[in-house]
Design an enzyme around this catalytic site. Structure first.
Site, PDB file in Angstrom:
ATOM      1  CG  HIS A   1      -1.921   1.086   1.284  1.00  0.00           C
ATOM      2  ND1 HIS A   1      -3.112   0.971   1.968  1.00  0.00           N
ATOM      3  CD2 HIS A   1      -1.930   2.330   0.764  1.00  0.00           C
ATOM      4  CE1 HIS A   1      -3.802   2.096   1.865  1.00  0.00           C
ATOM      5  NE2 HIS A   1      -3.091   2.936   1.137  1.00  0.00           N
TER       6      HIS A   1
ATOM      7  CG  HIS B   1      -1.313   6.147  -2.736  1.00  0.00           C
ATOM      8  ND1 HIS B   1      -2.437   5.870  -3.489  1.00  0.00           N
ATOM      9  CD2 HIS B   1      -1.614   5.786  -1.461  1.00  0.00           C
ATOM     10  CE1 HIS B   1      -3.377   5.380  -2.699  1.00  0.00           C
ATOM     11  NE2 HIS B   1      -2.897   5.311  -1.469  1.00  0.00           N
TER      12      HIS B   1
ATOM     13  CG  HIS C   1      -7.641   3.377  -0.404  1.00  0.00           C
ATOM     14  ND1 HIS C   1      -6.988   2.676  -1.382  1.00  0.00           N
ATOM     15  CD2 HIS C   1      -6.729   4.238   0.130  1.00  0.00           C
ATOM     16  CE1 HIS C   1      -5.723   3.085  -1.437  1.00  0.00           C
ATOM     17  NE2 HIS C   1      -5.545   4.036  -0.536  1.00  0.00           N
TER      18      HIS C   1
ATOM     19  CD  GLU D   1      -7.419   6.765   5.184  1.00  0.00           C
ATOM     20  OE1 GLU D   1      -6.394   7.391   5.490  1.00  0.00           O
ATOM     21  OE2 GLU D   1      -7.862   6.729   4.024  1.00  0.00           O
TER      22      GLU D   1
ATOM     23  CG  ASP E   1      -1.460   5.870   2.716  1.00  0.00           C
ATOM     24  OD1 ASP E   1      -1.719   5.710   1.513  1.00  0.00           O
ATOM     25  OD2 ASP E   1      -2.276   6.356   3.523  1.00  0.00           O
ATOM     26  CG  ASP E   2      -0.052   9.030   0.241  1.00  0.00           C
ATOM     27  OD1 ASP E   2       0.036   9.046  -1.001  1.00  0.00           O
ATOM     28  OD2 ASP E   2      -1.072   8.647   0.838  1.00  0.00           O
TER      29      ASP E   2
END
Length: 334
Positions: free
Chosen positions: A16, A18, A196, A199, A277-278
Site C-alpha cells: 500500500h 501511492h 481503500h 479508513e 501509504d504516502d
C-alpha cells in the site's frame, strides 16, 4: 539483535504505497524547475512547511498540487526510482505500487507517458536493486464512474504491465458501490482488485468492497473493529488489510500511535500488514512505520516476524516467490 536492527534486516513487502505520495520536496522542486512549472513555493523549505495538514482532504489538496509538475516520462521514472532507493534502504524486497492515472490524464498527460516511466523504473529496480514490483492502477473515487470506465479503457493496451485496479482518494461520500460496474469489467479483463475502505469511511464501505467489488485485499480497513460480524468474516476469509500506521496518525484517524489498533487486530487473527501509504507526506517509509508501532505498542519479535510474513502472504507474487521470502524471514529467527 535488538528490535530496531531486526526491523532493518528483515525482508518485507509493501502493498500500500501511492507513487505520487513518495514525492519528496527536493525532487518536486527539481522537476518543477526542469519543466519550468510554477508552483506556489519558492524553496524546498516552503514545500516542507506545506506538508502540514489536518485531515485527508487537506492532504489531498497539496498532493494533487505536487503531482502537477509531473509531465514527462522521465519525471515518472525519477519519482519511482527515488522510491525504489528507499525500498533498498529498508530491505523492502517487493512492492505493489499504486498509481493514479486520472491525476495526470486530466492535466493532458498521456496515459502512456505515465505507465512507460513507471514501468522502466520497475524494470531497473529488479535489475539493479533486486527489488520486484507490480503496478496497481487506482480510480479516483471523487470522480465519476464514466471517468473510471475511460481510464480502464486507456489501461487495456498496457494490461501486461498492470496487475490490478484499486480505489483511492476522498473516501467519505464516495462508497465502493459507486464503482461496482467498473470493477466488474476490470475483473472480466483479468485484473486483480483492491480498494481503500474503512479508513475515514464506515465499516459498511468494507462490506461493499468485499461483496460488490469482490476485492482481493482491503486497503486500510482499520474501522473494521467497529463491526464484530465483519471482523469474524475478515478472520475466516484471511482477508488482508494493508494498514498504514503513520498515515493514520498524520490524518488523525488515531490521535496517538499508542491508540492504534493494528496490534489488537493482529492478536485477534486479522491478516494485517504494515505499509507507508504516502511516505513523503506522512513522515516515514516502511521501517519508520514498523519502528513507530513497535515503540508505541510494544510489539514482540514474533509479532514483527508475523507482520513481515503477512506482507508476503498477502502479496500478488507467485507461491514460489512467497516461500522464498518467507523462508528468509524465518531464517532470521532461528
Amino acid at each position: 539483535m535488538n528490535q530496531f536492527d531486526l526491523i532493518r534486516v528483515i525482508p518485507k513487502a509493501e502493498l500500500h504505497v501511492h507513487i505520487e505520495g513518495t514525492f519528496e520536496p527536493e525532487l518536486m522542486f527539481k522537476i518543477a524547475q526542469r519543466n519550468q512549472i510554477e508552483i506556489p513555493y519558492k524553496s524546498v523549505d516552503e514545500i516542507k512547511q506545506a506538508y502540514n495538514f489536518h485531515n485527508l482532504q487537506s492532504f489531498l489538496d497539496i498532493y494533487y498540487a505536487g503531482a502537477n509538475v509531473l509531465i514527462q516520462e522521465q519525471d515518472f521514472y525519477d519519482l519511482a526510482w527515488a522510491y525504489f532507493e528507499k525500498c533498498a534502504e529498508d530491505n523492502v524486497v517487493h512492492s505493489e505500487i499504486f498509481f493514479d492515472p486520472q491525476t495526470h490524464t486530466d492535466r493532458g498527460v498521456a496515459f502512456d507517458t505515465v505507465i512507460l516511466g513507471l514501468k522502466r523504473a520497475c524494470d531497473d529496480a529488479l535489475e539493479k536493486l533486486g527489488i520486484s514490483s507490480h503496478l496497481i492502477m487506482c480510480f479516483l473515487r471523487h470522480l465519476s464512474e464514466d471517468s473510471a470506465f475511460e481510464t480502464l479503457k486507456q489501461a487495456l493496451p498496457h494490461k501486461e504491465h498492470i496487475i490490478g485496479v484499486g480505489l483511492d482518494s476522498s473516501e467519505v461520500g464516495h462508497p465502493p458501490a459507486k464503482f461496482e460496474r467498473v470493477f466488474a469489467q476490470a475483473k472480466a479483463e483479468g485484473f486483480l482488485t483492491v480498494a481503500h475502505a474503512g479508513e475515514e469511511g464506515p465499516p459498511e464501505y468494507i462490506w461493499e468492497a468485499l461483496d460488490l467489488l469482490q476485492v482481493n485485499r482491503i486497503d486500510h480497513g482499520v474501522r473494521s473493529e467497529e463491526d464484530a460480524q465483519l471482523m469474524q468474516r475478515l478472520i475466516n476469509e484471511k482477508m488482508p488489510l494493508t494498514v498504514c500506521p503513520l498515515s493514520n496518525l498524520k490524518l488523525c484517524v488515531v490521535e496517538d500511535m499508542s491508540q492504534h489498533n493494528i496490534r489488537r487486530l493482529l492478536q485477534k487473527g486479522v491478516h494485517v500488514t504494515v505499509n507507508s501509504d504516502d511516505p513523503s507526506y506522512f513522515g516515514g517509509y516502511m521501517n519508520d512505520n514498523f519502528i513507530a508501532i513497535t515503540q508505541a505498542l510494544n510489539l514482540t519479535n514474533d509479532e514483527i516476524k508475523t507482520l513481515a510474513i503477512n506482507s508476503f502472504e498477502a502479496s500478488f507474487i507467485s507461491t514460489e516467490q512467497k516461500k522464498l521470502y518467507i523462508d528468509q524471514v524465518n531464517n532470521l529467527f532461528q
